[in-house]
Write a protein that holds these residues in place. Sequence first.
Motif, PDB file in Angstrom:
ATOM      1  N   ALA A 247     118.062 -40.755  36.113  1.00  0.00           N
ATOM      2  CA  ALA A 247     119.217 -41.297  36.880  1.00  0.00           C
ATOM      3  C   ALA A 247     119.771 -42.542  36.478  1.00  0.00           C
ATOM      4  O   ALA A 247     118.999 -43.592  36.064  1.00  0.00           O
ATOM      5  CB  ALA A 247     119.276 -41.477  38.375  1.00  0.00           C
ATOM      6  N   LEU A 248     121.291 -41.976  36.056  1.00  0.00           N
ATOM      7  CA  LEU A 248     121.680 -43.787  34.791  1.00  0.00           C
ATOM      8  C   LEU A 248     122.739 -43.721  35.374  1.00  0.00           C
ATOM      9  O   LEU A 248     123.859 -42.363  35.768  1.00  0.00           O
ATOM     10  CB  LEU A 248     121.377 -43.593  33.628  1.00  0.00           C
ATOM     11  CG  LEU A 248     121.507 -43.057  32.515  1.00  0.00           C
ATOM     12  CD1 LEU A 248     123.311 -42.798  31.990  1.00  0.00           C
ATOM     13  CD2 LEU A 248     120.674 -42.545  31.914  1.00  0.00           C
ATOM     14  N   ARG A 322     124.617 -33.542  35.055  1.00  0.00           N
ATOM     15  CA  ARG A 322     125.273 -33.195  36.173  1.00  0.00           C
ATOM     16  C   ARG A 322     126.276 -35.090  36.624  1.00  0.00           C
ATOM     17  O   ARG A 322     125.442 -35.592  36.613  1.00  0.00           O
ATOM     18  CB  ARG A 322     124.716 -33.331  37.961  1.00  0.00           C
ATOM     19  CG  ARG A 322     124.418 -31.744  37.742  1.00  0.00           C
ATOM     20  CD  ARG A 322     123.916 -31.364  39.190  1.00  0.00           C
ATOM     21  NE  ARG A 322     123.538 -32.312  39.528  1.00  0.00           N
ATOM     22  CZ  ARG A 322     121.513 -32.261  38.917  1.00  0.00           C
ATOM     23  NH1 ARG A 322     121.424 -31.354  38.141  1.00  0.00           N
ATOM     24  NH2 ARG A 322     120.937 -32.975  40.167  1.00  0.00           N
ATOM     25  N   ARG A 323     127.356 -34.762  35.754  1.00  0.00           N
ATOM     26  CA  ARG A 323     127.968 -36.512  35.401  1.00  0.00           C
ATOM     27  C   ARG A 323     129.048 -36.108  36.310  1.00  0.00           C
ATOM     28  O   ARG A 323     129.960 -35.396  36.945  1.00  0.00           O
ATOM     29  CB  ARG A 323     128.459 -36.185  33.927  1.00  0.00           C
ATOM     30  CG  ARG A 323     127.480 -36.820  33.142  1.00  0.00           C
ATOM     31  CD  ARG A 323     127.670 -37.377  31.805  1.00  0.00           C
ATOM     32  NE  ARG A 323     126.593 -37.344  30.926  1.00  0.00           N
ATOM     33  CZ  ARG A 323     126.077 -38.579  31.078  1.00  0.00           C
ATOM     34  NH1 ARG A 323     126.732 -39.726  31.036  1.00  0.00           N
ATOM     35  NH2 ARG A 323     125.285 -39.118  30.012  1.00  0.00           N
ATOM     36  N   VAL A 337     123.002 -37.378  36.829  1.00  0.00           N
ATOM     37  CA  VAL A 337     121.454 -37.222  36.681  1.00  0.00           C
ATOM     38  C   VAL A 337     121.485 -35.294  36.435  1.00  0.00           C
ATOM     39  O   VAL A 337     121.903 -34.622  36.231  1.00  0.00           O
ATOM     40  CB  VAL A 337     121.756 -36.810  38.700  1.00  0.00           C
ATOM     41  CG1 VAL A 337     120.163 -36.613  39.263  1.00  0.00           C
ATOM     42  CG2 VAL A 337     121.661 -38.452  39.408  1.00  0.00           C
ATOM     43  N   GLY A 338     120.151 -36.276  35.861  1.00  0.00           N
ATOM     44  CA  GLY A 338     119.662 -34.736  35.492  1.00  0.00           C
ATOM     45  C   GLY A 338     118.191 -34.574  35.190  1.00  0.00           C
ATOM     46  O   GLY A 338     117.496 -35.595  35.665  1.00  0.00           O
ATOM     47  N   ARG A 339     117.352 -33.535  34.304  1.00  0.00           N
ATOM     48  CA  ARG A 339     116.071 -33.589  34.594  1.00  0.00           C
ATOM     49  C   ARG A 339     115.843 -32.488  33.067  1.00  0.00           C
ATOM     50  O   ARG A 339     116.793 -31.964  32.167  1.00  0.00           O
ATOM     51  CB  ARG A 339     115.834 -32.117  35.273  1.00  0.00           C
ATOM     52  CG  ARG A 339     116.857 -30.951  35.682  1.00  0.00           C
ATOM     53  CD  ARG A 339     116.150 -29.993  36.591  1.00  0.00           C
ATOM     54  NE  ARG A 339     116.834 -28.657  36.704  1.00  0.00           N
ATOM     55  CZ  ARG A 339     116.115 -27.644  37.319  1.00  0.00           C
ATOM     56  NH1 ARG A 339     115.493 -27.272  37.886  1.00  0.00           N
ATOM     57  NH2 ARG A 339     117.323 -26.175  37.102  1.00  0.00           N
ATOM     58  N   ASP A 340     114.638 -32.567  32.415  1.00  0.00           N
ATOM     59  CA  ASP A 340     114.366 -32.531  31.493  1.00  0.00           C
ATOM     60  C   ASP A 340     114.375 -30.832  31.118  1.00  0.00           C
ATOM     61  O   ASP A 340     113.075 -30.389  32.361  1.00  0.00           O
ATOM     62  CB  ASP A 340     112.732 -33.217  30.630  1.00  0.00           C
ATOM     63  CG  ASP A 340     112.521 -32.882  29.477  1.00  0.00           C
ATOM     64  OD1 ASP A 340     112.930 -32.147  29.094  1.00  0.00           O
ATOM     65  OD2 ASP A 340     111.648 -34.161  28.364  1.00  0.00           O
TER      66      ASP A 340
END
Length: 587
Positions: A247-248, A322-323, A337-340
């Motif tokens: 998350a950034l 997801r932006r 927010v994203g996932r590897d």
Amino acid sequence: MLSRYRVVLVGRGQRDARRLIDAFSTKFDVRYTEEIGDDLWLFSDLIIFDFINENLIERARKESANYLFLIGNEADVKKYGMKDEEYVLKGPGYLHYLSKIVFNMLKNRRLQQVLQFEKNKYDTLVNNMGCGMLLLRKDGKIIFSNNAAKLILGFSESELFHMNLKEILVEDEIINKILGGYNISNQKCTLINAFSDRRIITLNSTVSLYEAERVIQITFMDITTQTKNEKLIEFQWNFLDNIEEIALAVNLKGDIVYLNKYAAKSHGYELQEMLGTPEQNYVKQHSRYLKSKSRALRESGSWIGKEIHIKKDGSNFIVEARRKLLKTEKGNFELMVGRDVTSKHEMERKLRLHSLLLNNVSEIVIAIDGSYRIMYMNKTAEDFFRISLRKAFGKRIEELSSKLFEKLSEGIFPLCNETAPSKLVEIEEEQGTRIMLQFISRCVKEKGRVIGYVITGKDISGIYYILPNLKNRVELLEKLFDPAVATDLKGRILYANLSWLETFGINDVNNILGMKLVPDFLQSSEKDRNTINKLLERDGYVYLNEVSLTAKGISLKTPVIILRLRDKKGYFIADISIIMKSKITRQ
């Protein structure tokens, strides 16, 4: 000349004309006429009538042109109901001051037009303001509201006109300051609208002069959504600090203004190393990706897609991101927010490779997880069960809409164990045809734990049912002069007579067993085949006038008879196709 007032004098004779024209100074451009046409009303600043009648008054009041009647006595004033600005009495020496009267009248009317224009312009400006505006008397009564105020408050203009500031503003302290004449700037407060909904606003107030009365002017901006967004951001950031997802947030310059510990760890950095640095240092942003992302954020405020991120050691990993665009008083931010999903992506790549291999296998292949949910089906299975993998994925066998699956469920469930042997399962299709399937199950384990089963099925109906029933008819087919071939109900060759083998240049019948009659030997469209099957199910035979075939490299045409055979119990078992050898022609 262009700045002079244009006056048209309307009289009844030349004697009147000279008398009237001489009465006006050089400040006027004067024209005399005795005709009252349609163009009279269009191109003048003032029309002066030296006579009066009801029709003329009625017409003058309908037109937009300025007009003036010269009336000889007061009786006519009462008779025609004349207003002060509509007439001049022909008193002693009136011609001496007529020019001055007309000049002052036109000057006043032009001034009124200018003032009305300025008022309309001001009203338009006020009503097009993005913020709400109210005018209050000193007692708090609302005497004016613009469109934005009415929209925010949800009241009509007539409703607001009878309301007091105390009825819409919550904080008493702020109300007392406003009514006390204090100038307030950017004060955050709460108001209640017509739907009893509390709205957060920033408010400004000043005291000004309005129609000789001191009034209080209030302007306010609805910031409810922005405030909610700020609280949402604060909540999200506190929440995102404790999840194992990247998350950034970045500002409009593209610099990272927030990131959680997991984001820093995933990229191989300490949190402080990434904070305040450009996001582009950690993401491979191809031009296509940038264009798609920018357009989506601009149009809908959100974007979903896959990104390639860069670790500190230079290696890459794939992020499912997801932006979302967030607008606040502190500025606009882009939250990601994203996932590897690198390992998932690799697994999907392997699955696609397996799918490509398994889709070319003629056997039915089904993969089921430990909860008996469908995880994979190859193309053969989709065609056999008449259901796509997309519709079947993740569902239990008994939940599927396929009737064949429903009939097979009792036979498949026993195969879902570690020591299941091969199993023969018989089902009956809707049209009464029996199918015999041979299933083999393989248990799939990972680290000693069962994660699913791969079940392979083979249709052995031809061997199991059809060949035994065809044996007593083979002798008859062999004696036929015309080429004849026997196929199962899926068009696979089970037997061909000698004449067929000679026609197509085949040495041994075993070389063509299991091959498809169409398109390996005969040519037919899918639409035609569906029509033929319906006729065979209904009548038991079909006569085709012309069918295309290829024999020994030559394209030919011929009539064909197809007979559908039944066994002793009445089940459909096979099709016999007979070519009219004597009627074969070249294409």
